[in-house]
Scaffold this motif. Structure first.
Motif: not given
Length: 247
Positions: A183, A188, A192, A216
């Motif tokens: 992250l 991203e 996740r 997120l």
């Protein structure tokens, strides 16, 4: 410092109790009771644990278990220089390498990530058990991040232990650290996925992976009661659905 009457000192690990046998019985019992208080308070009340550790150190500074307890109490209070000194003393007394990762993390706390990385490459690491080696990897990755080397931190965490589907005591923290590094590097979607894997393996809530995953996904926690319902006549506080996990 006061110690509850239900604390007898018998609660400590048998190996520690054996170490204390070098002391007169009354003194050994006093030290044991203070060590029990350190263990009880370390997570919830680090300052209290530190106070009891200082008493134990005053009573029996030549006992390795006491120096180790003092180190962890200082570490929990971010007194990294003091913690490192206690860990070094304990290691000299026992010859064990078990404290090597936390000693390296103290170097990070003192603003010396290069020293932590040097320790990560030392021969002592090969003498650690699997849990210790994973801990050392986590410290090394943290040192890389301290130095702004995000890609290197990610690579450091990539390991057979990370890839394994087997859930071990270190699995949740390793997956969490990997997700957090991804992250930070702007990856991203991958982050996740790894936060979700951390949630799956975090059986005792040792991380806040579920909160990070929810963030997120854009999930927000709100008060269970609306403003109208929450304003009670007796002025009581409104219950909240929000809860935080420790790192």
């Amino acid at each position: 410092m006061p110690i509850p009457e239900d604390v007898t000192g018998e609660e400590i690990d048998k190996d520690v109790r054996q170490e204390l046998q070098s002391l007169p019985k009354t003194l050994a019992d006093d030290v044991a009771r203070n060590l029990v208080m350190v263990a009880r308070l370390l997570d919830e009340d680090p300052e209290g644990a530190y106070g009891y550790s200082k008493v134990a150190l005053r009573l029996a500074s030549r006992v390795a278990a006491v120096r180790e307890a003092g180190g962890f109490a200082a570490y929990a209070n971010q007194k990294y220089g003091e913690a490192l000194a206690e860990f070094r003393a304990a290691r000299r007394m026992t010859g064990s390498v078990d404290l090597w990762p936390v000693m390296a993390d103290c170097e990070r706390g003192l603003g010396r990530p290069e020293k932590a990385l040097e320790m990560a490459g030392a021969p002592e690491v090969q003498k650690l058990d699997k849990a210790g080696q994973v801990e050392m990897r986590l410290v090394a990755a943290g040192a890389r991040r301290d130095m702004g080397q995000l890609d290197a931190a990610i690579v450091t965490l990539q390991s057979p232990e990370l890839a394994s589907n087997s859930v071990q005591p270190w699995t949740a923290r390793l997956r969490y650290a990997y997700a957090d590094a991804l992250l930070a590097a702007g990856r991203e979607q991958e982050a996740r996925e790894w936060f979700a894997k951390a949630v799956e393996s975090d059986r005792d809530g040792s991380t806040d992976a579920s909160d990070r995953l929810a963030a997120l996904d854009g999930v927000e926690f709100t008060d269970a009661l609306g403003d109208d319902e929450g304003d009670s006549e007796d002025g009581g506080e409104k219950p909240s659905a929000e809860a935080g996990d420790k790192d």
